[in-house]
Design a protein around this motif. Structure first.
Motif, PDB file in Angstrom:
ATOM      1  N   ILE A   9     -22.972  26.542  26.767  1.00  0.00           N
ATOM      2  CA  ILE A   9     -22.703  26.075  28.130  1.00  0.00           C
ATOM      3  C   ILE A   9     -23.610  24.900  28.475  1.00  0.00           C
ATOM      4  N   LYS A  10     -24.824  24.877  27.942  1.00  0.00           N
ATOM      5  CA  LYS A  10     -25.706  23.736  28.178  1.00  0.00           C
ATOM      6  C   LYS A  10     -25.122  22.462  27.561  1.00  0.00           C
ATOM      7  N   GLN A  11     -24.532  22.581  26.377  1.00  0.00           N
ATOM      8  CA  GLN A  11     -23.881  21.434  25.746  1.00  0.00           C
ATOM      9  C   GLN A  11     -22.709  20.942  26.598  1.00  0.00           C
ATOM     10  N   LYS A  12     -21.921  21.880  27.104  1.00  0.00           N
ATOM     11  CA  LYS A  12     -20.764  21.528  27.933  1.00  0.00           C
ATOM     12  C   LYS A  12     -21.211  20.799  29.202  1.00  0.00           C
ATOM     13  N   ILE A  13     -22.221  21.318  29.874  1.00  0.00           N
ATOM     14  CA  ILE A  13     -22.739  20.693  31.087  1.00  0.00           C
ATOM     15  C   ILE A  13     -23.300  19.313  30.773  1.00  0.00           C
ATOM     16  N   SER A  14     -23.990  19.192  29.645  1.00  0.00           N
ATOM     17  CA  SER A  14     -24.552  17.909  29.239  1.00  0.00           C
ATOM     18  C   SER A  14     -23.450  16.877  29.000  1.00  0.00           C
ATOM     19  N   GLN A  15     -22.364  17.290  28.366  1.00  0.00           N
ATOM     20  CA  GLN A  15     -21.235  16.389  28.119  1.00  0.00           C
ATOM     21  C   GLN A  15     -20.601  15.929  29.424  1.00  0.00           C
ATOM     22  N   ILE A  16     -20.387  16.859  30.331  1.00  0.00           N
ATOM     23  CA  ILE A  16     -19.787  16.510  31.628  1.00  0.00           C
ATOM     24  C   ILE A  16     -20.708  15.555  32.375  1.00  0.00           C
ATOM     25  N   SER A  17     -21.991  15.863  32.381  1.00  0.00           N
ATOM     26  CA  SER A  17     -22.961  15.031  33.077  1.00  0.00           C
ATOM     27  C   SER A  17     -22.992  13.615  32.510  1.00  0.00           C
ATOM     28  N   SER A  18     -22.959  13.511  31.187  1.00  0.00           N
ATOM     29  CA  SER A  18     -22.939  12.197  30.533  1.00  0.00           C
ATOM     30  C   SER A  18     -21.683  11.427  30.898  1.00  0.00           C
ATOM     31  N   THR A  19     -20.553  12.108  30.953  1.00  0.00           N
ATOM     32  CA  THR A  19     -19.290  11.471  31.317  1.00  0.00           C
ATOM     33  C   THR A  19     -19.362  10.937  32.734  1.00  0.00           C
ATOM     34  N   LEU A  20     -19.935  11.719  33.637  1.00  0.00           N
ATOM     35  CA  LEU A  20     -20.065  11.273  35.026  1.00  0.00           C
ATOM     36  C   LEU A  20     -20.991  10.076  35.132  1.00  0.00           C
ATOM     37  N   SER A  21     -22.032  10.046  34.316  1.00  0.00           N
ATOM     38  CA  SER A  21     -22.975   8.921  34.353  1.00  0.00           C
ATOM     39  C   SER A  21     -22.324   7.630  33.877  1.00  0.00           C
ATOM     40  N   ASP A  22     -21.354   7.754  32.982  1.00  0.00           N
ATOM     41  CA  ASP A  22     -20.688   6.595  32.423  1.00  0.00           C
ATOM     42  C   ASP A  22     -19.597   6.027  33.322  1.00  0.00           C
ATOM     43  N   GLN A  23     -19.166   6.797  34.334  1.00  0.00           N
ATOM     44  CA  GLN A  23     -18.082   6.356  35.202  1.00  0.00           C
ATOM     45  C   GLN A  23     -18.595   5.414  36.286  1.00  0.00           C
ATOM     46  N   PRO A  24     -17.858   4.342  36.517  1.00  0.00           N
ATOM     47  CA  PRO A  24     -18.224   3.469  37.650  1.00  0.00           C
ATOM     48  C   PRO A  24     -17.803   4.130  38.955  1.00  0.00           C
ATOM     49  N   ASP A  59     -16.428  13.187  45.604  1.00  0.00           N
ATOM     50  CA  ASP A  59     -15.060  13.658  45.839  1.00  0.00           C
ATOM     51  C   ASP A  59     -14.101  13.243  44.728  1.00  0.00           C
ATOM     52  N   GLU A  60     -14.319  12.066  44.177  1.00  0.00           N
ATOM     53  CA  GLU A  60     -13.425  11.550  43.151  1.00  0.00           C
ATOM     54  C   GLU A  60     -13.624  12.205  41.790  1.00  0.00           C
ATOM     55  N   THR A  61     -14.773  12.811  41.565  1.00  0.00           N
ATOM     56  CA  THR A  61     -15.075  13.325  40.233  1.00  0.00           C
ATOM     57  C   THR A  61     -14.899  14.834  40.094  1.00  0.00           C
ATOM     58  N   ILE A  62     -14.585  15.524  41.164  1.00  0.00           N
ATOM     59  CA  ILE A  62     -14.423  16.975  41.078  1.00  0.00           C
ATOM     60  C   ILE A  62     -13.161  17.284  40.276  1.00  0.00           C
ATOM     61  N   THR A  63     -13.327  18.052  39.205  1.00  0.00           N
ATOM     62  CA  THR A  63     -12.204  18.406  38.335  1.00  0.00           C
ATOM     63  C   THR A  63     -12.231  19.903  38.057  1.00  0.00           C
ATOM     64  N   ASP A  64     -11.120  20.392  37.525  1.00  0.00           N
ATOM     65  CA  ASP A  64     -11.060  21.798  37.129  1.00  0.00           C
ATOM     66  C   ASP A  64     -12.097  22.104  36.054  1.00  0.00           C
ATOM     67  N   GLU A  65     -12.338  21.136  35.168  1.00  0.00           N
ATOM     68  CA  GLU A  65     -13.323  21.328  34.102  1.00  0.00           C
ATOM     69  C   GLU A  65     -14.719  21.573  34.684  1.00  0.00           C
ATOM     70  N   ILE A  66     -15.068  20.830  35.726  1.00  0.00           N
ATOM     71  CA  ILE A  66     -16.377  21.006  36.359  1.00  0.00           C
ATOM     72  C   ILE A  66     -16.459  22.374  37.025  1.00  0.00           C
ATOM     73  N   PHE A  67     -15.433  22.735  37.787  1.00  0.00           N
ATOM     74  CA  PHE A  67     -15.444  24.041  38.448  1.00  0.00           C
ATOM     75  C   PHE A  67     -15.510  25.176  37.430  1.00  0.00           C
ATOM     76  N   GLU A  68     -14.726  25.079  36.371  1.00  0.00           N
ATOM     77  CA  GLU A  68     -14.724  26.117  35.343  1.00  0.00           C
ATOM     78  C   GLU A  68     -16.103  26.236  34.694  1.00  0.00           C
ATOM     79  N   SER A  69     -16.717  25.098  34.413  1.00  0.00           N
ATOM     80  CA  SER A  69     -18.044  25.110  33.796  1.00  0.00           C
ATOM     81  C   SER A  69     -19.092  25.702  34.728  1.00  0.00           C
ATOM     82  N   LEU A  70     -18.988  25.412  36.017  1.00  0.00           N
ATOM     83  CA  LEU A  70     -19.924  25.991  36.981  1.00  0.00           C
ATOM     84  C   LEU A  70     -19.770  27.509  37.051  1.00  0.00           C
TER      85      LEU A  70
END
Length: 71
Positions: free
Chosen positions: A55-70, A23-34
Motif C-alpha cells: 500500500i505504501k508503494q501504491k500511495i507513492s505512485q499516486i503521489s508521484s502522479t499528482l506531483s507530475d500533473q500541471p 477537486d480535479e484530481t479526486i479519483t476512484d483510485e485515490i479513494f480506494e487506496s485511502l
C-alpha cells in the motif's frame, strides 16, 4: 509512531497525498487506496504480521502522479 515505524511512514505518505488532492484530481483510485490504507493501518495496530509495503508503494505512485500533473 509508538514503535510502529511502518505505520508512521504510511501515515506521513497519506498526509502528503491528501495535501496534493484538488477537486480535479479526486479519483476512484485515490479513494480506494485511502480505504485500503486505513484498514491496513487499523490491522497493523493489533496484528504484527501486516505488511504495509504494497500500500505504501501504491500511495507513492499516486503521489508521484499528482506531483507530475500541471494544476
Amino acid at each position: 509512531m509508538m514503535g510502529k515505524d511502518e505505520l508512521g511512514a504510511l501515515s506521513s505518505m497519506l498526509d502528503s497525498l491528501l495535501k496534493k488532492i484538488t477537486d480535479e484530481t479526486i479519483t476512484d483510485e485515490i479513494f480506494e487506496s485511502l480505504i485500503i490504507s486505513v484498514d491496513a493501518m487499523k490491522k497493523s495496530m493489533t496484528q504484527s504480521d501486516i505488511n504495509l509495503n504494497e500500500i505504501k508503494q501504491k500511495i507513492s505512485q499516486i503521489s508521484s502522479t499528482l506531483s507530475d500533473q500541471p494544476f
